[in-house]
Design a protein around this motif. Structure first.
Motif, PDB file in Angstrom:
ATOM      1  N   GLU A  97       0.812  -1.206   0.000  1.00  0.00           N
ATOM      2  CA  GLU A  97       0.000   0.000   0.000  1.00  0.00           C
ATOM      3  C   GLU A  97       0.852   1.264   0.000  1.00  0.00           C
ATOM      4  N   ASN A  98       2.018   1.193   0.616  1.00  0.00           N
ATOM      5  CA  ASN A  98       2.881   2.361   0.725  1.00  0.00           C
ATOM      6  C   ASN A  98       3.944   2.427  -0.371  1.00  0.00           C
ATOM      7  N   GLY A  99       3.812   1.569  -1.393  1.00  0.00           N
ATOM      8  CA  GLY A  99       4.669   1.666  -2.565  1.00  0.00           C
ATOM      9  C   GLY A  99       6.093   1.166  -2.387  1.00  0.00           C
ATOM     10  N   ILE A 100       6.369   0.515  -1.270  1.00  0.00           N
ATOM     11  CA  ILE A 100       7.740   0.040  -1.024  1.00  0.00           C
ATOM     12  C   ILE A 100       8.041  -1.204  -1.844  1.00  0.00           C
ATOM     13  N   LEU A 101       7.092  -2.128  -1.893  1.00  0.00           N
ATOM     14  CA  LEU A 101       7.299  -3.343  -2.679  1.00  0.00           C
ATOM     15  C   LEU A 101       7.475  -3.001  -4.152  1.00  0.00           C
ATOM     16  N   GLN A 102       6.732  -1.990  -4.616  1.00  0.00           N
ATOM     17  CA  GLN A 102       6.857  -1.568  -6.005  1.00  0.00           C
ATOM     18  C   GLN A 102       8.274  -1.071  -6.311  1.00  0.00           C
ATOM     19  N   GLN A 103       8.885  -0.388  -5.343  1.00  0.00           N
ATOM     20  CA  GLN A 103      10.252   0.102  -5.539  1.00  0.00           C
ATOM     21  C   GLN A 103      11.239  -1.047  -5.689  1.00  0.00           C
ATOM     22  N   LEU A 104      10.933  -2.188  -5.119  1.00  0.00           N
ATOM     23  CA  LEU A 104      11.844  -3.333  -5.136  1.00  0.00           C
ATOM     24  C   LEU A 104      11.702  -4.203  -6.372  1.00  0.00           C
ATOM     25  N   VAL A 105      10.715  -3.936  -7.214  1.00  0.00           N
ATOM     26  CA  VAL A 105      10.467  -4.788  -8.382  1.00  0.00           C
ATOM     27  C   VAL A 105      11.702  -4.939  -9.273  1.00  0.00           C
ATOM     28  N   PRO A 106      12.419  -3.850  -9.634  1.00  0.00           N
ATOM     29  CA  PRO A 106      13.611  -4.042 -10.488  1.00  0.00           C
ATOM     30  C   PRO A 106      14.656  -4.947  -9.832  1.00  0.00           C
ATOM     31  N   PHE A 107      14.835  -4.798  -8.520  1.00  0.00           N
ATOM     32  CA  PHE A 107      15.788  -5.632  -7.788  1.00  0.00           C
ATOM     33  C   PHE A 107      15.374  -7.103  -7.838  1.00  0.00           C
ATOM     34  N   LEU A 108      14.098  -7.372  -7.579  1.00  0.00           N
ATOM     35  CA  LEU A 108      13.606  -8.753  -7.548  1.00  0.00           C
ATOM     36  C   LEU A 108      13.595  -9.378  -8.940  1.00  0.00           C
ATOM     37  N   GLU A 109      13.362  -8.566  -9.948  1.00  0.00           N
ATOM     38  CA  GLU A 109      13.239  -9.095 -11.305  1.00  0.00           C
ATOM     39  C   GLU A 109      14.589  -9.342 -11.965  1.00  0.00           C
ATOM     40  N   HIS A 110      15.580  -8.525 -11.635  1.00  0.00           N
ATOM     41  CA  HIS A 110      16.834  -8.582 -12.388  1.00  0.00           C
ATOM     42  C   HIS A 110      18.031  -9.107 -11.597  1.00  0.00           C
ATOM     43  N   ASN A 111      17.898  -9.255 -10.291  1.00  0.00           N
ATOM     44  CA  ASN A 111      19.029  -9.780  -9.508  1.00  0.00           C
ATOM     45  C   ASN A 111      19.008 -11.309  -9.552  1.00  0.00           C
ATOM     46  N   GLN A 112      19.837 -11.878 -10.380  1.00  0.00           N
ATOM     47  CA  GLN A 112      19.865 -13.329 -10.561  1.00  0.00           C
ATOM     48  C   GLN A 112      20.769 -14.027  -9.539  1.00  0.00           C
ATOM     49  N   HIS A 113      21.330 -13.246  -8.598  1.00  0.00           N
ATOM     50  CA  HIS A 113      22.139 -13.843  -7.534  1.00  0.00           C
ATOM     51  C   HIS A 113      21.331 -14.083  -6.254  1.00  0.00           C
ATOM     52  N   LEU A 114      20.115 -13.531  -6.194  1.00  0.00           N
ATOM     53  CA  LEU A 114      19.326 -13.598  -4.967  1.00  0.00           C
ATOM     54  C   LEU A 114      18.957 -15.038  -4.618  1.00  0.00           C
ATOM     55  N   ARG A 115      19.357 -15.453  -3.418  1.00  0.00           N
ATOM     56  CA  ARG A 115      19.085 -16.811  -2.940  1.00  0.00           C
ATOM     57  C   ARG A 115      17.979 -16.846  -1.898  1.00  0.00           C
ATOM     58  N   VAL A 116      17.876 -15.772  -1.085  1.00  0.00           N
ATOM     59  CA  VAL A 116      16.898 -15.744   0.012  1.00  0.00           C
ATOM     60  C   VAL A 116      16.133 -14.429  -0.025  1.00  0.00           C
ATOM     61  N   LEU A 117      14.790 -14.523  -0.049  1.00  0.00           N
ATOM     62  CA  LEU A 117      13.905 -13.366   0.019  1.00  0.00           C
ATOM     63  C   LEU A 117      13.056 -13.507   1.278  1.00  0.00           C
ATOM     64  N   ASP A 118      13.152 -12.512   2.191  1.00  0.00           N
ATOM     65  CA  ASP A 118      12.560 -12.661   3.519  1.00  0.00           C
ATOM     66  C   ASP A 118      11.775 -11.403   3.880  1.00  0.00           C
ATOM     67  N   PHE A 119      10.439 -11.548   4.008  1.00  0.00           N
ATOM     68  CA  PHE A 119       9.573 -10.466   4.481  1.00  0.00           C
ATOM     69  C   PHE A 119       8.888 -10.882   5.782  1.00  0.00           C
TER      70      PHE A 119
END
Length: 547
Positions: A97-119
């Motif tokens: 709702e506060n647009g924070i997850l939207q800001q992370l979309v490029p990071f989540l979509e293009h970082n192919q090294h990410l092993r752990v995503l924790d919310f």
């Protein structure tokens, strides 16, 4: 920023190759939006950081201001393509709702090294679940192994439809090993999708957490049928699902009895499990040869006869149970005695959790202490916190642990409710000062009572001995030096010692050093100095040796 945070920010900004991990916790946060934004941009450009965790628990202040801080931070961070773990934990405002997850979309979509995503317990709700699902679908990240979405409030307003959309996106994530969905509304359709994930022949999912996820008999039936075809999943948490009845548990118990079952860890904490279901569970596990961890915390409706039945599992040859959690169950002395009897010849159990069972009295604790008289016991961790432990119980444990070399942690409380009498018993266990030989034969394995004893009245010597035990190598020597060679001590063992042996003893002593503290000054001195200072007449014996 405070001095420490500024130093870390500087290292992040100059891309320090030795800085691999950044954990931010309140109150060690940037102070304003500019500092949050600068730190985010620095992380966005950094190529060496591997792990970032931001823990928002206890963050006080204006929520709107906090949202602006985090949004500007994530905007900068979104350019990073090298992080392997990203965690936003205990956030008290909605990330979607506060647009924070939207800001992370490029990071989540293009970082192919990410092993752990924790919310973990950071709400994204249904809208965030859909956005996350579509983001993960656009570009498959083959490095992603663990997703933690516990307490994110997904599916609460759409009966799990949004959770299903997210789970559907994970069908192509066959490399995923851990999925934690605690405290979300999974829904029947979501459970069906999880079942599809589990039945996939390419699935590598090893851990599934569905605590407090509104699982009922029908949903559990769907999950159990898929588990019968799965050979990969090892950990399953079904705690806090009160709607499941004996009818719903029956297929799972049949699975546990099956030779094809590969589950190693199952948690059934805080469910409506009664005596009859417990008897059926014991019968199923009697034929199970894979399960190593069983958690039944918070199920007092099992009652004393049911817990006595559970204790019999520890007697059965062929079972491999290593971890048993029976905390918060109102256990009594009868259960404690049954556990002690079952563990008399057990050589597999390593962890036993019995916290918060105040009905156990000294009689039960004395019985439990006898476990450590079994020379084959493998028990390394015993949790007795939030119980009525007293000095008599402490003395019983201290006596039984004299010859034990396995137990590392005996957790007694925060702080342990003992007087100087109880601590004296543990002091003798850890460093018996009656003779050098008895000091050598003291317990050097016990490392913790589950609470720091540094400033606890009457426990100062126990604290010192535990610290020496943590050194492992050399702890015997240090205990002997501190007990027998500093200050006044008995010379009787040396007076009767043969001259040839005395030479070797003195050679050993000369290699040891002790620290003498005088105020803030710390001087390292040879143990031989303290030895001769206490008995200068030994110079005469050395003169005879030279003659």
């Amino acid at each position: 920023m405070n001095a420490n945070t500024e130093s870390i920010a500087f290292r992040v900004n100059r891309n320090d190759p030795n800085l691999k991990e950044l954990i931010l916790e309140y109150p060690y946060f940037p102070r304003n939006a500019d500092e949050w934004e600068v730190l985010g941009r620095s992380i966005g450009r950094n190529t060496h950081l591997e792990n970032i965790e931001i823990d928002f628990i206890s963050w006080v202040g204006d929520e709107n201001e906090h949202v602006a801080f985090v949004r500007s931070f994530c905007h900068g961070l979104s350019q990073n393509r090298y992080l392997q773990r990203f965690a936003l934990r205990f956030c008290d405002f909605d990330l979607f709702e506060n647009g924070i997850l939207q800001q992370l979309v490029p990071f989540l979509e293009h970082n192919q090294h990410l092993r752990v995503l924790d919310f973990y317990f950071s709400p994204i709700e249904s809208g965030g679940a859909r956005l996350l699902g579509s983001t993960l679908t656009r570009r498959i990240n083959k490095s992603l192994e663990k997703i933690v979405l516990s307490g994110t409030e997904m599916g609460l307003d759409d009966e799990g439809e949004s959770v299903n959309a997210l789970l559907t996106s994970l069908k192509k994530y066959t490399h995923l090993k851990t999925l934690e969905l605690e405290t979300n509304e999974i829904g029947q359709v979501g459970c069906n999708t999880i079942s599809t994930l589990l039945t996939s022949t390419s699935s590598k999912l090893q851990k599934l957490d569905l605590r407090d996820s509104a699982i009922d008999n029908y949903k559990l039936a769907s999950l159990t049928s898929s588990l019968a075809k799965n050979t990969v999943l090892q950990e399953l948490d079904l705690g806090n699902n009160f709607s499941v009845t004996a009818t719903g548990w029956a297929p799972l118990l049949s699975l546990l009895r099956s030779p094809s079952c590969n589950l190693k860890n199952i948690s059934l904490n805080e469910n409506n499990i009664d005596y009859d279901m417990t008897v059926a569970l014991v019968a199923s596990l009697a034929d199970n040869h894979t399960l190593t961890k069983l958690s039944l915390c918070g199920n007092p409706s099992i009652t004393t006869p049911g817990f006595v039945a559970i204790s019999t599992l520890l007697q059965i040859q062929g079972t491999h149970l290593e971890h048993l959690d029976l905390g918060e169950n109102d256990l009594d002395d009868d259960v404690a005695v049954a556990l002690s009897n079952s563990l008399a010849n057990n050589c597999t159990l390593k962890t036993l959790i019995l916290n918060d069972n105040p009905s156990i009295t000294t009689t039960g604790f004395v019985a439990l202490s006898a476990i450590f008289q079994n020379p084959d016991t493998q028990l390394t961790f015993l949790d007795l916190t939030e119980n009525n432990i007293n000095d008599d119980s402490a003395i019983a444990f201290a006596t039984s642990l004299i010859n034990n070399d396995k137990l590392n942690t005996l957790s007694l409380g925060t702080p342990p409710p003992l007087t100087s009498t109880g601590w004296a018993a543990f002091s003798r266990l850890l460093c018996n000062a009656s003779s050098i030989n008895n000091t050598y034969l003291s317990n050097h394995t016990l490392l913790s009572f589950g609470y720091s004893l540094r400033h606890l009245p009457g426990a100062d010597k126990v604290h010192l001995c535990l610290e020496l035990n943590k050194r492992n190598e050399g702890c015997r020597s240090h205990k002997i030096i501190l007990t027998h060679f500093i200050g006044r001590f008995s010379m009787e063992p040396f007076a009767k010692m043969k001259v040839g042996l005395l030479v070797h003893v003195l050679a050993w002593i000369s290699k040891l050093r002790v620290e003498c503290r005088n105020g803030s000054c710390c001087i390292s001195q040879s143990a031989l100095f303290h030895f001769f200072r206490s008995e200068p007449s030994l110079f005469g014996q050395l003169g005879k040796i030279n003659a």
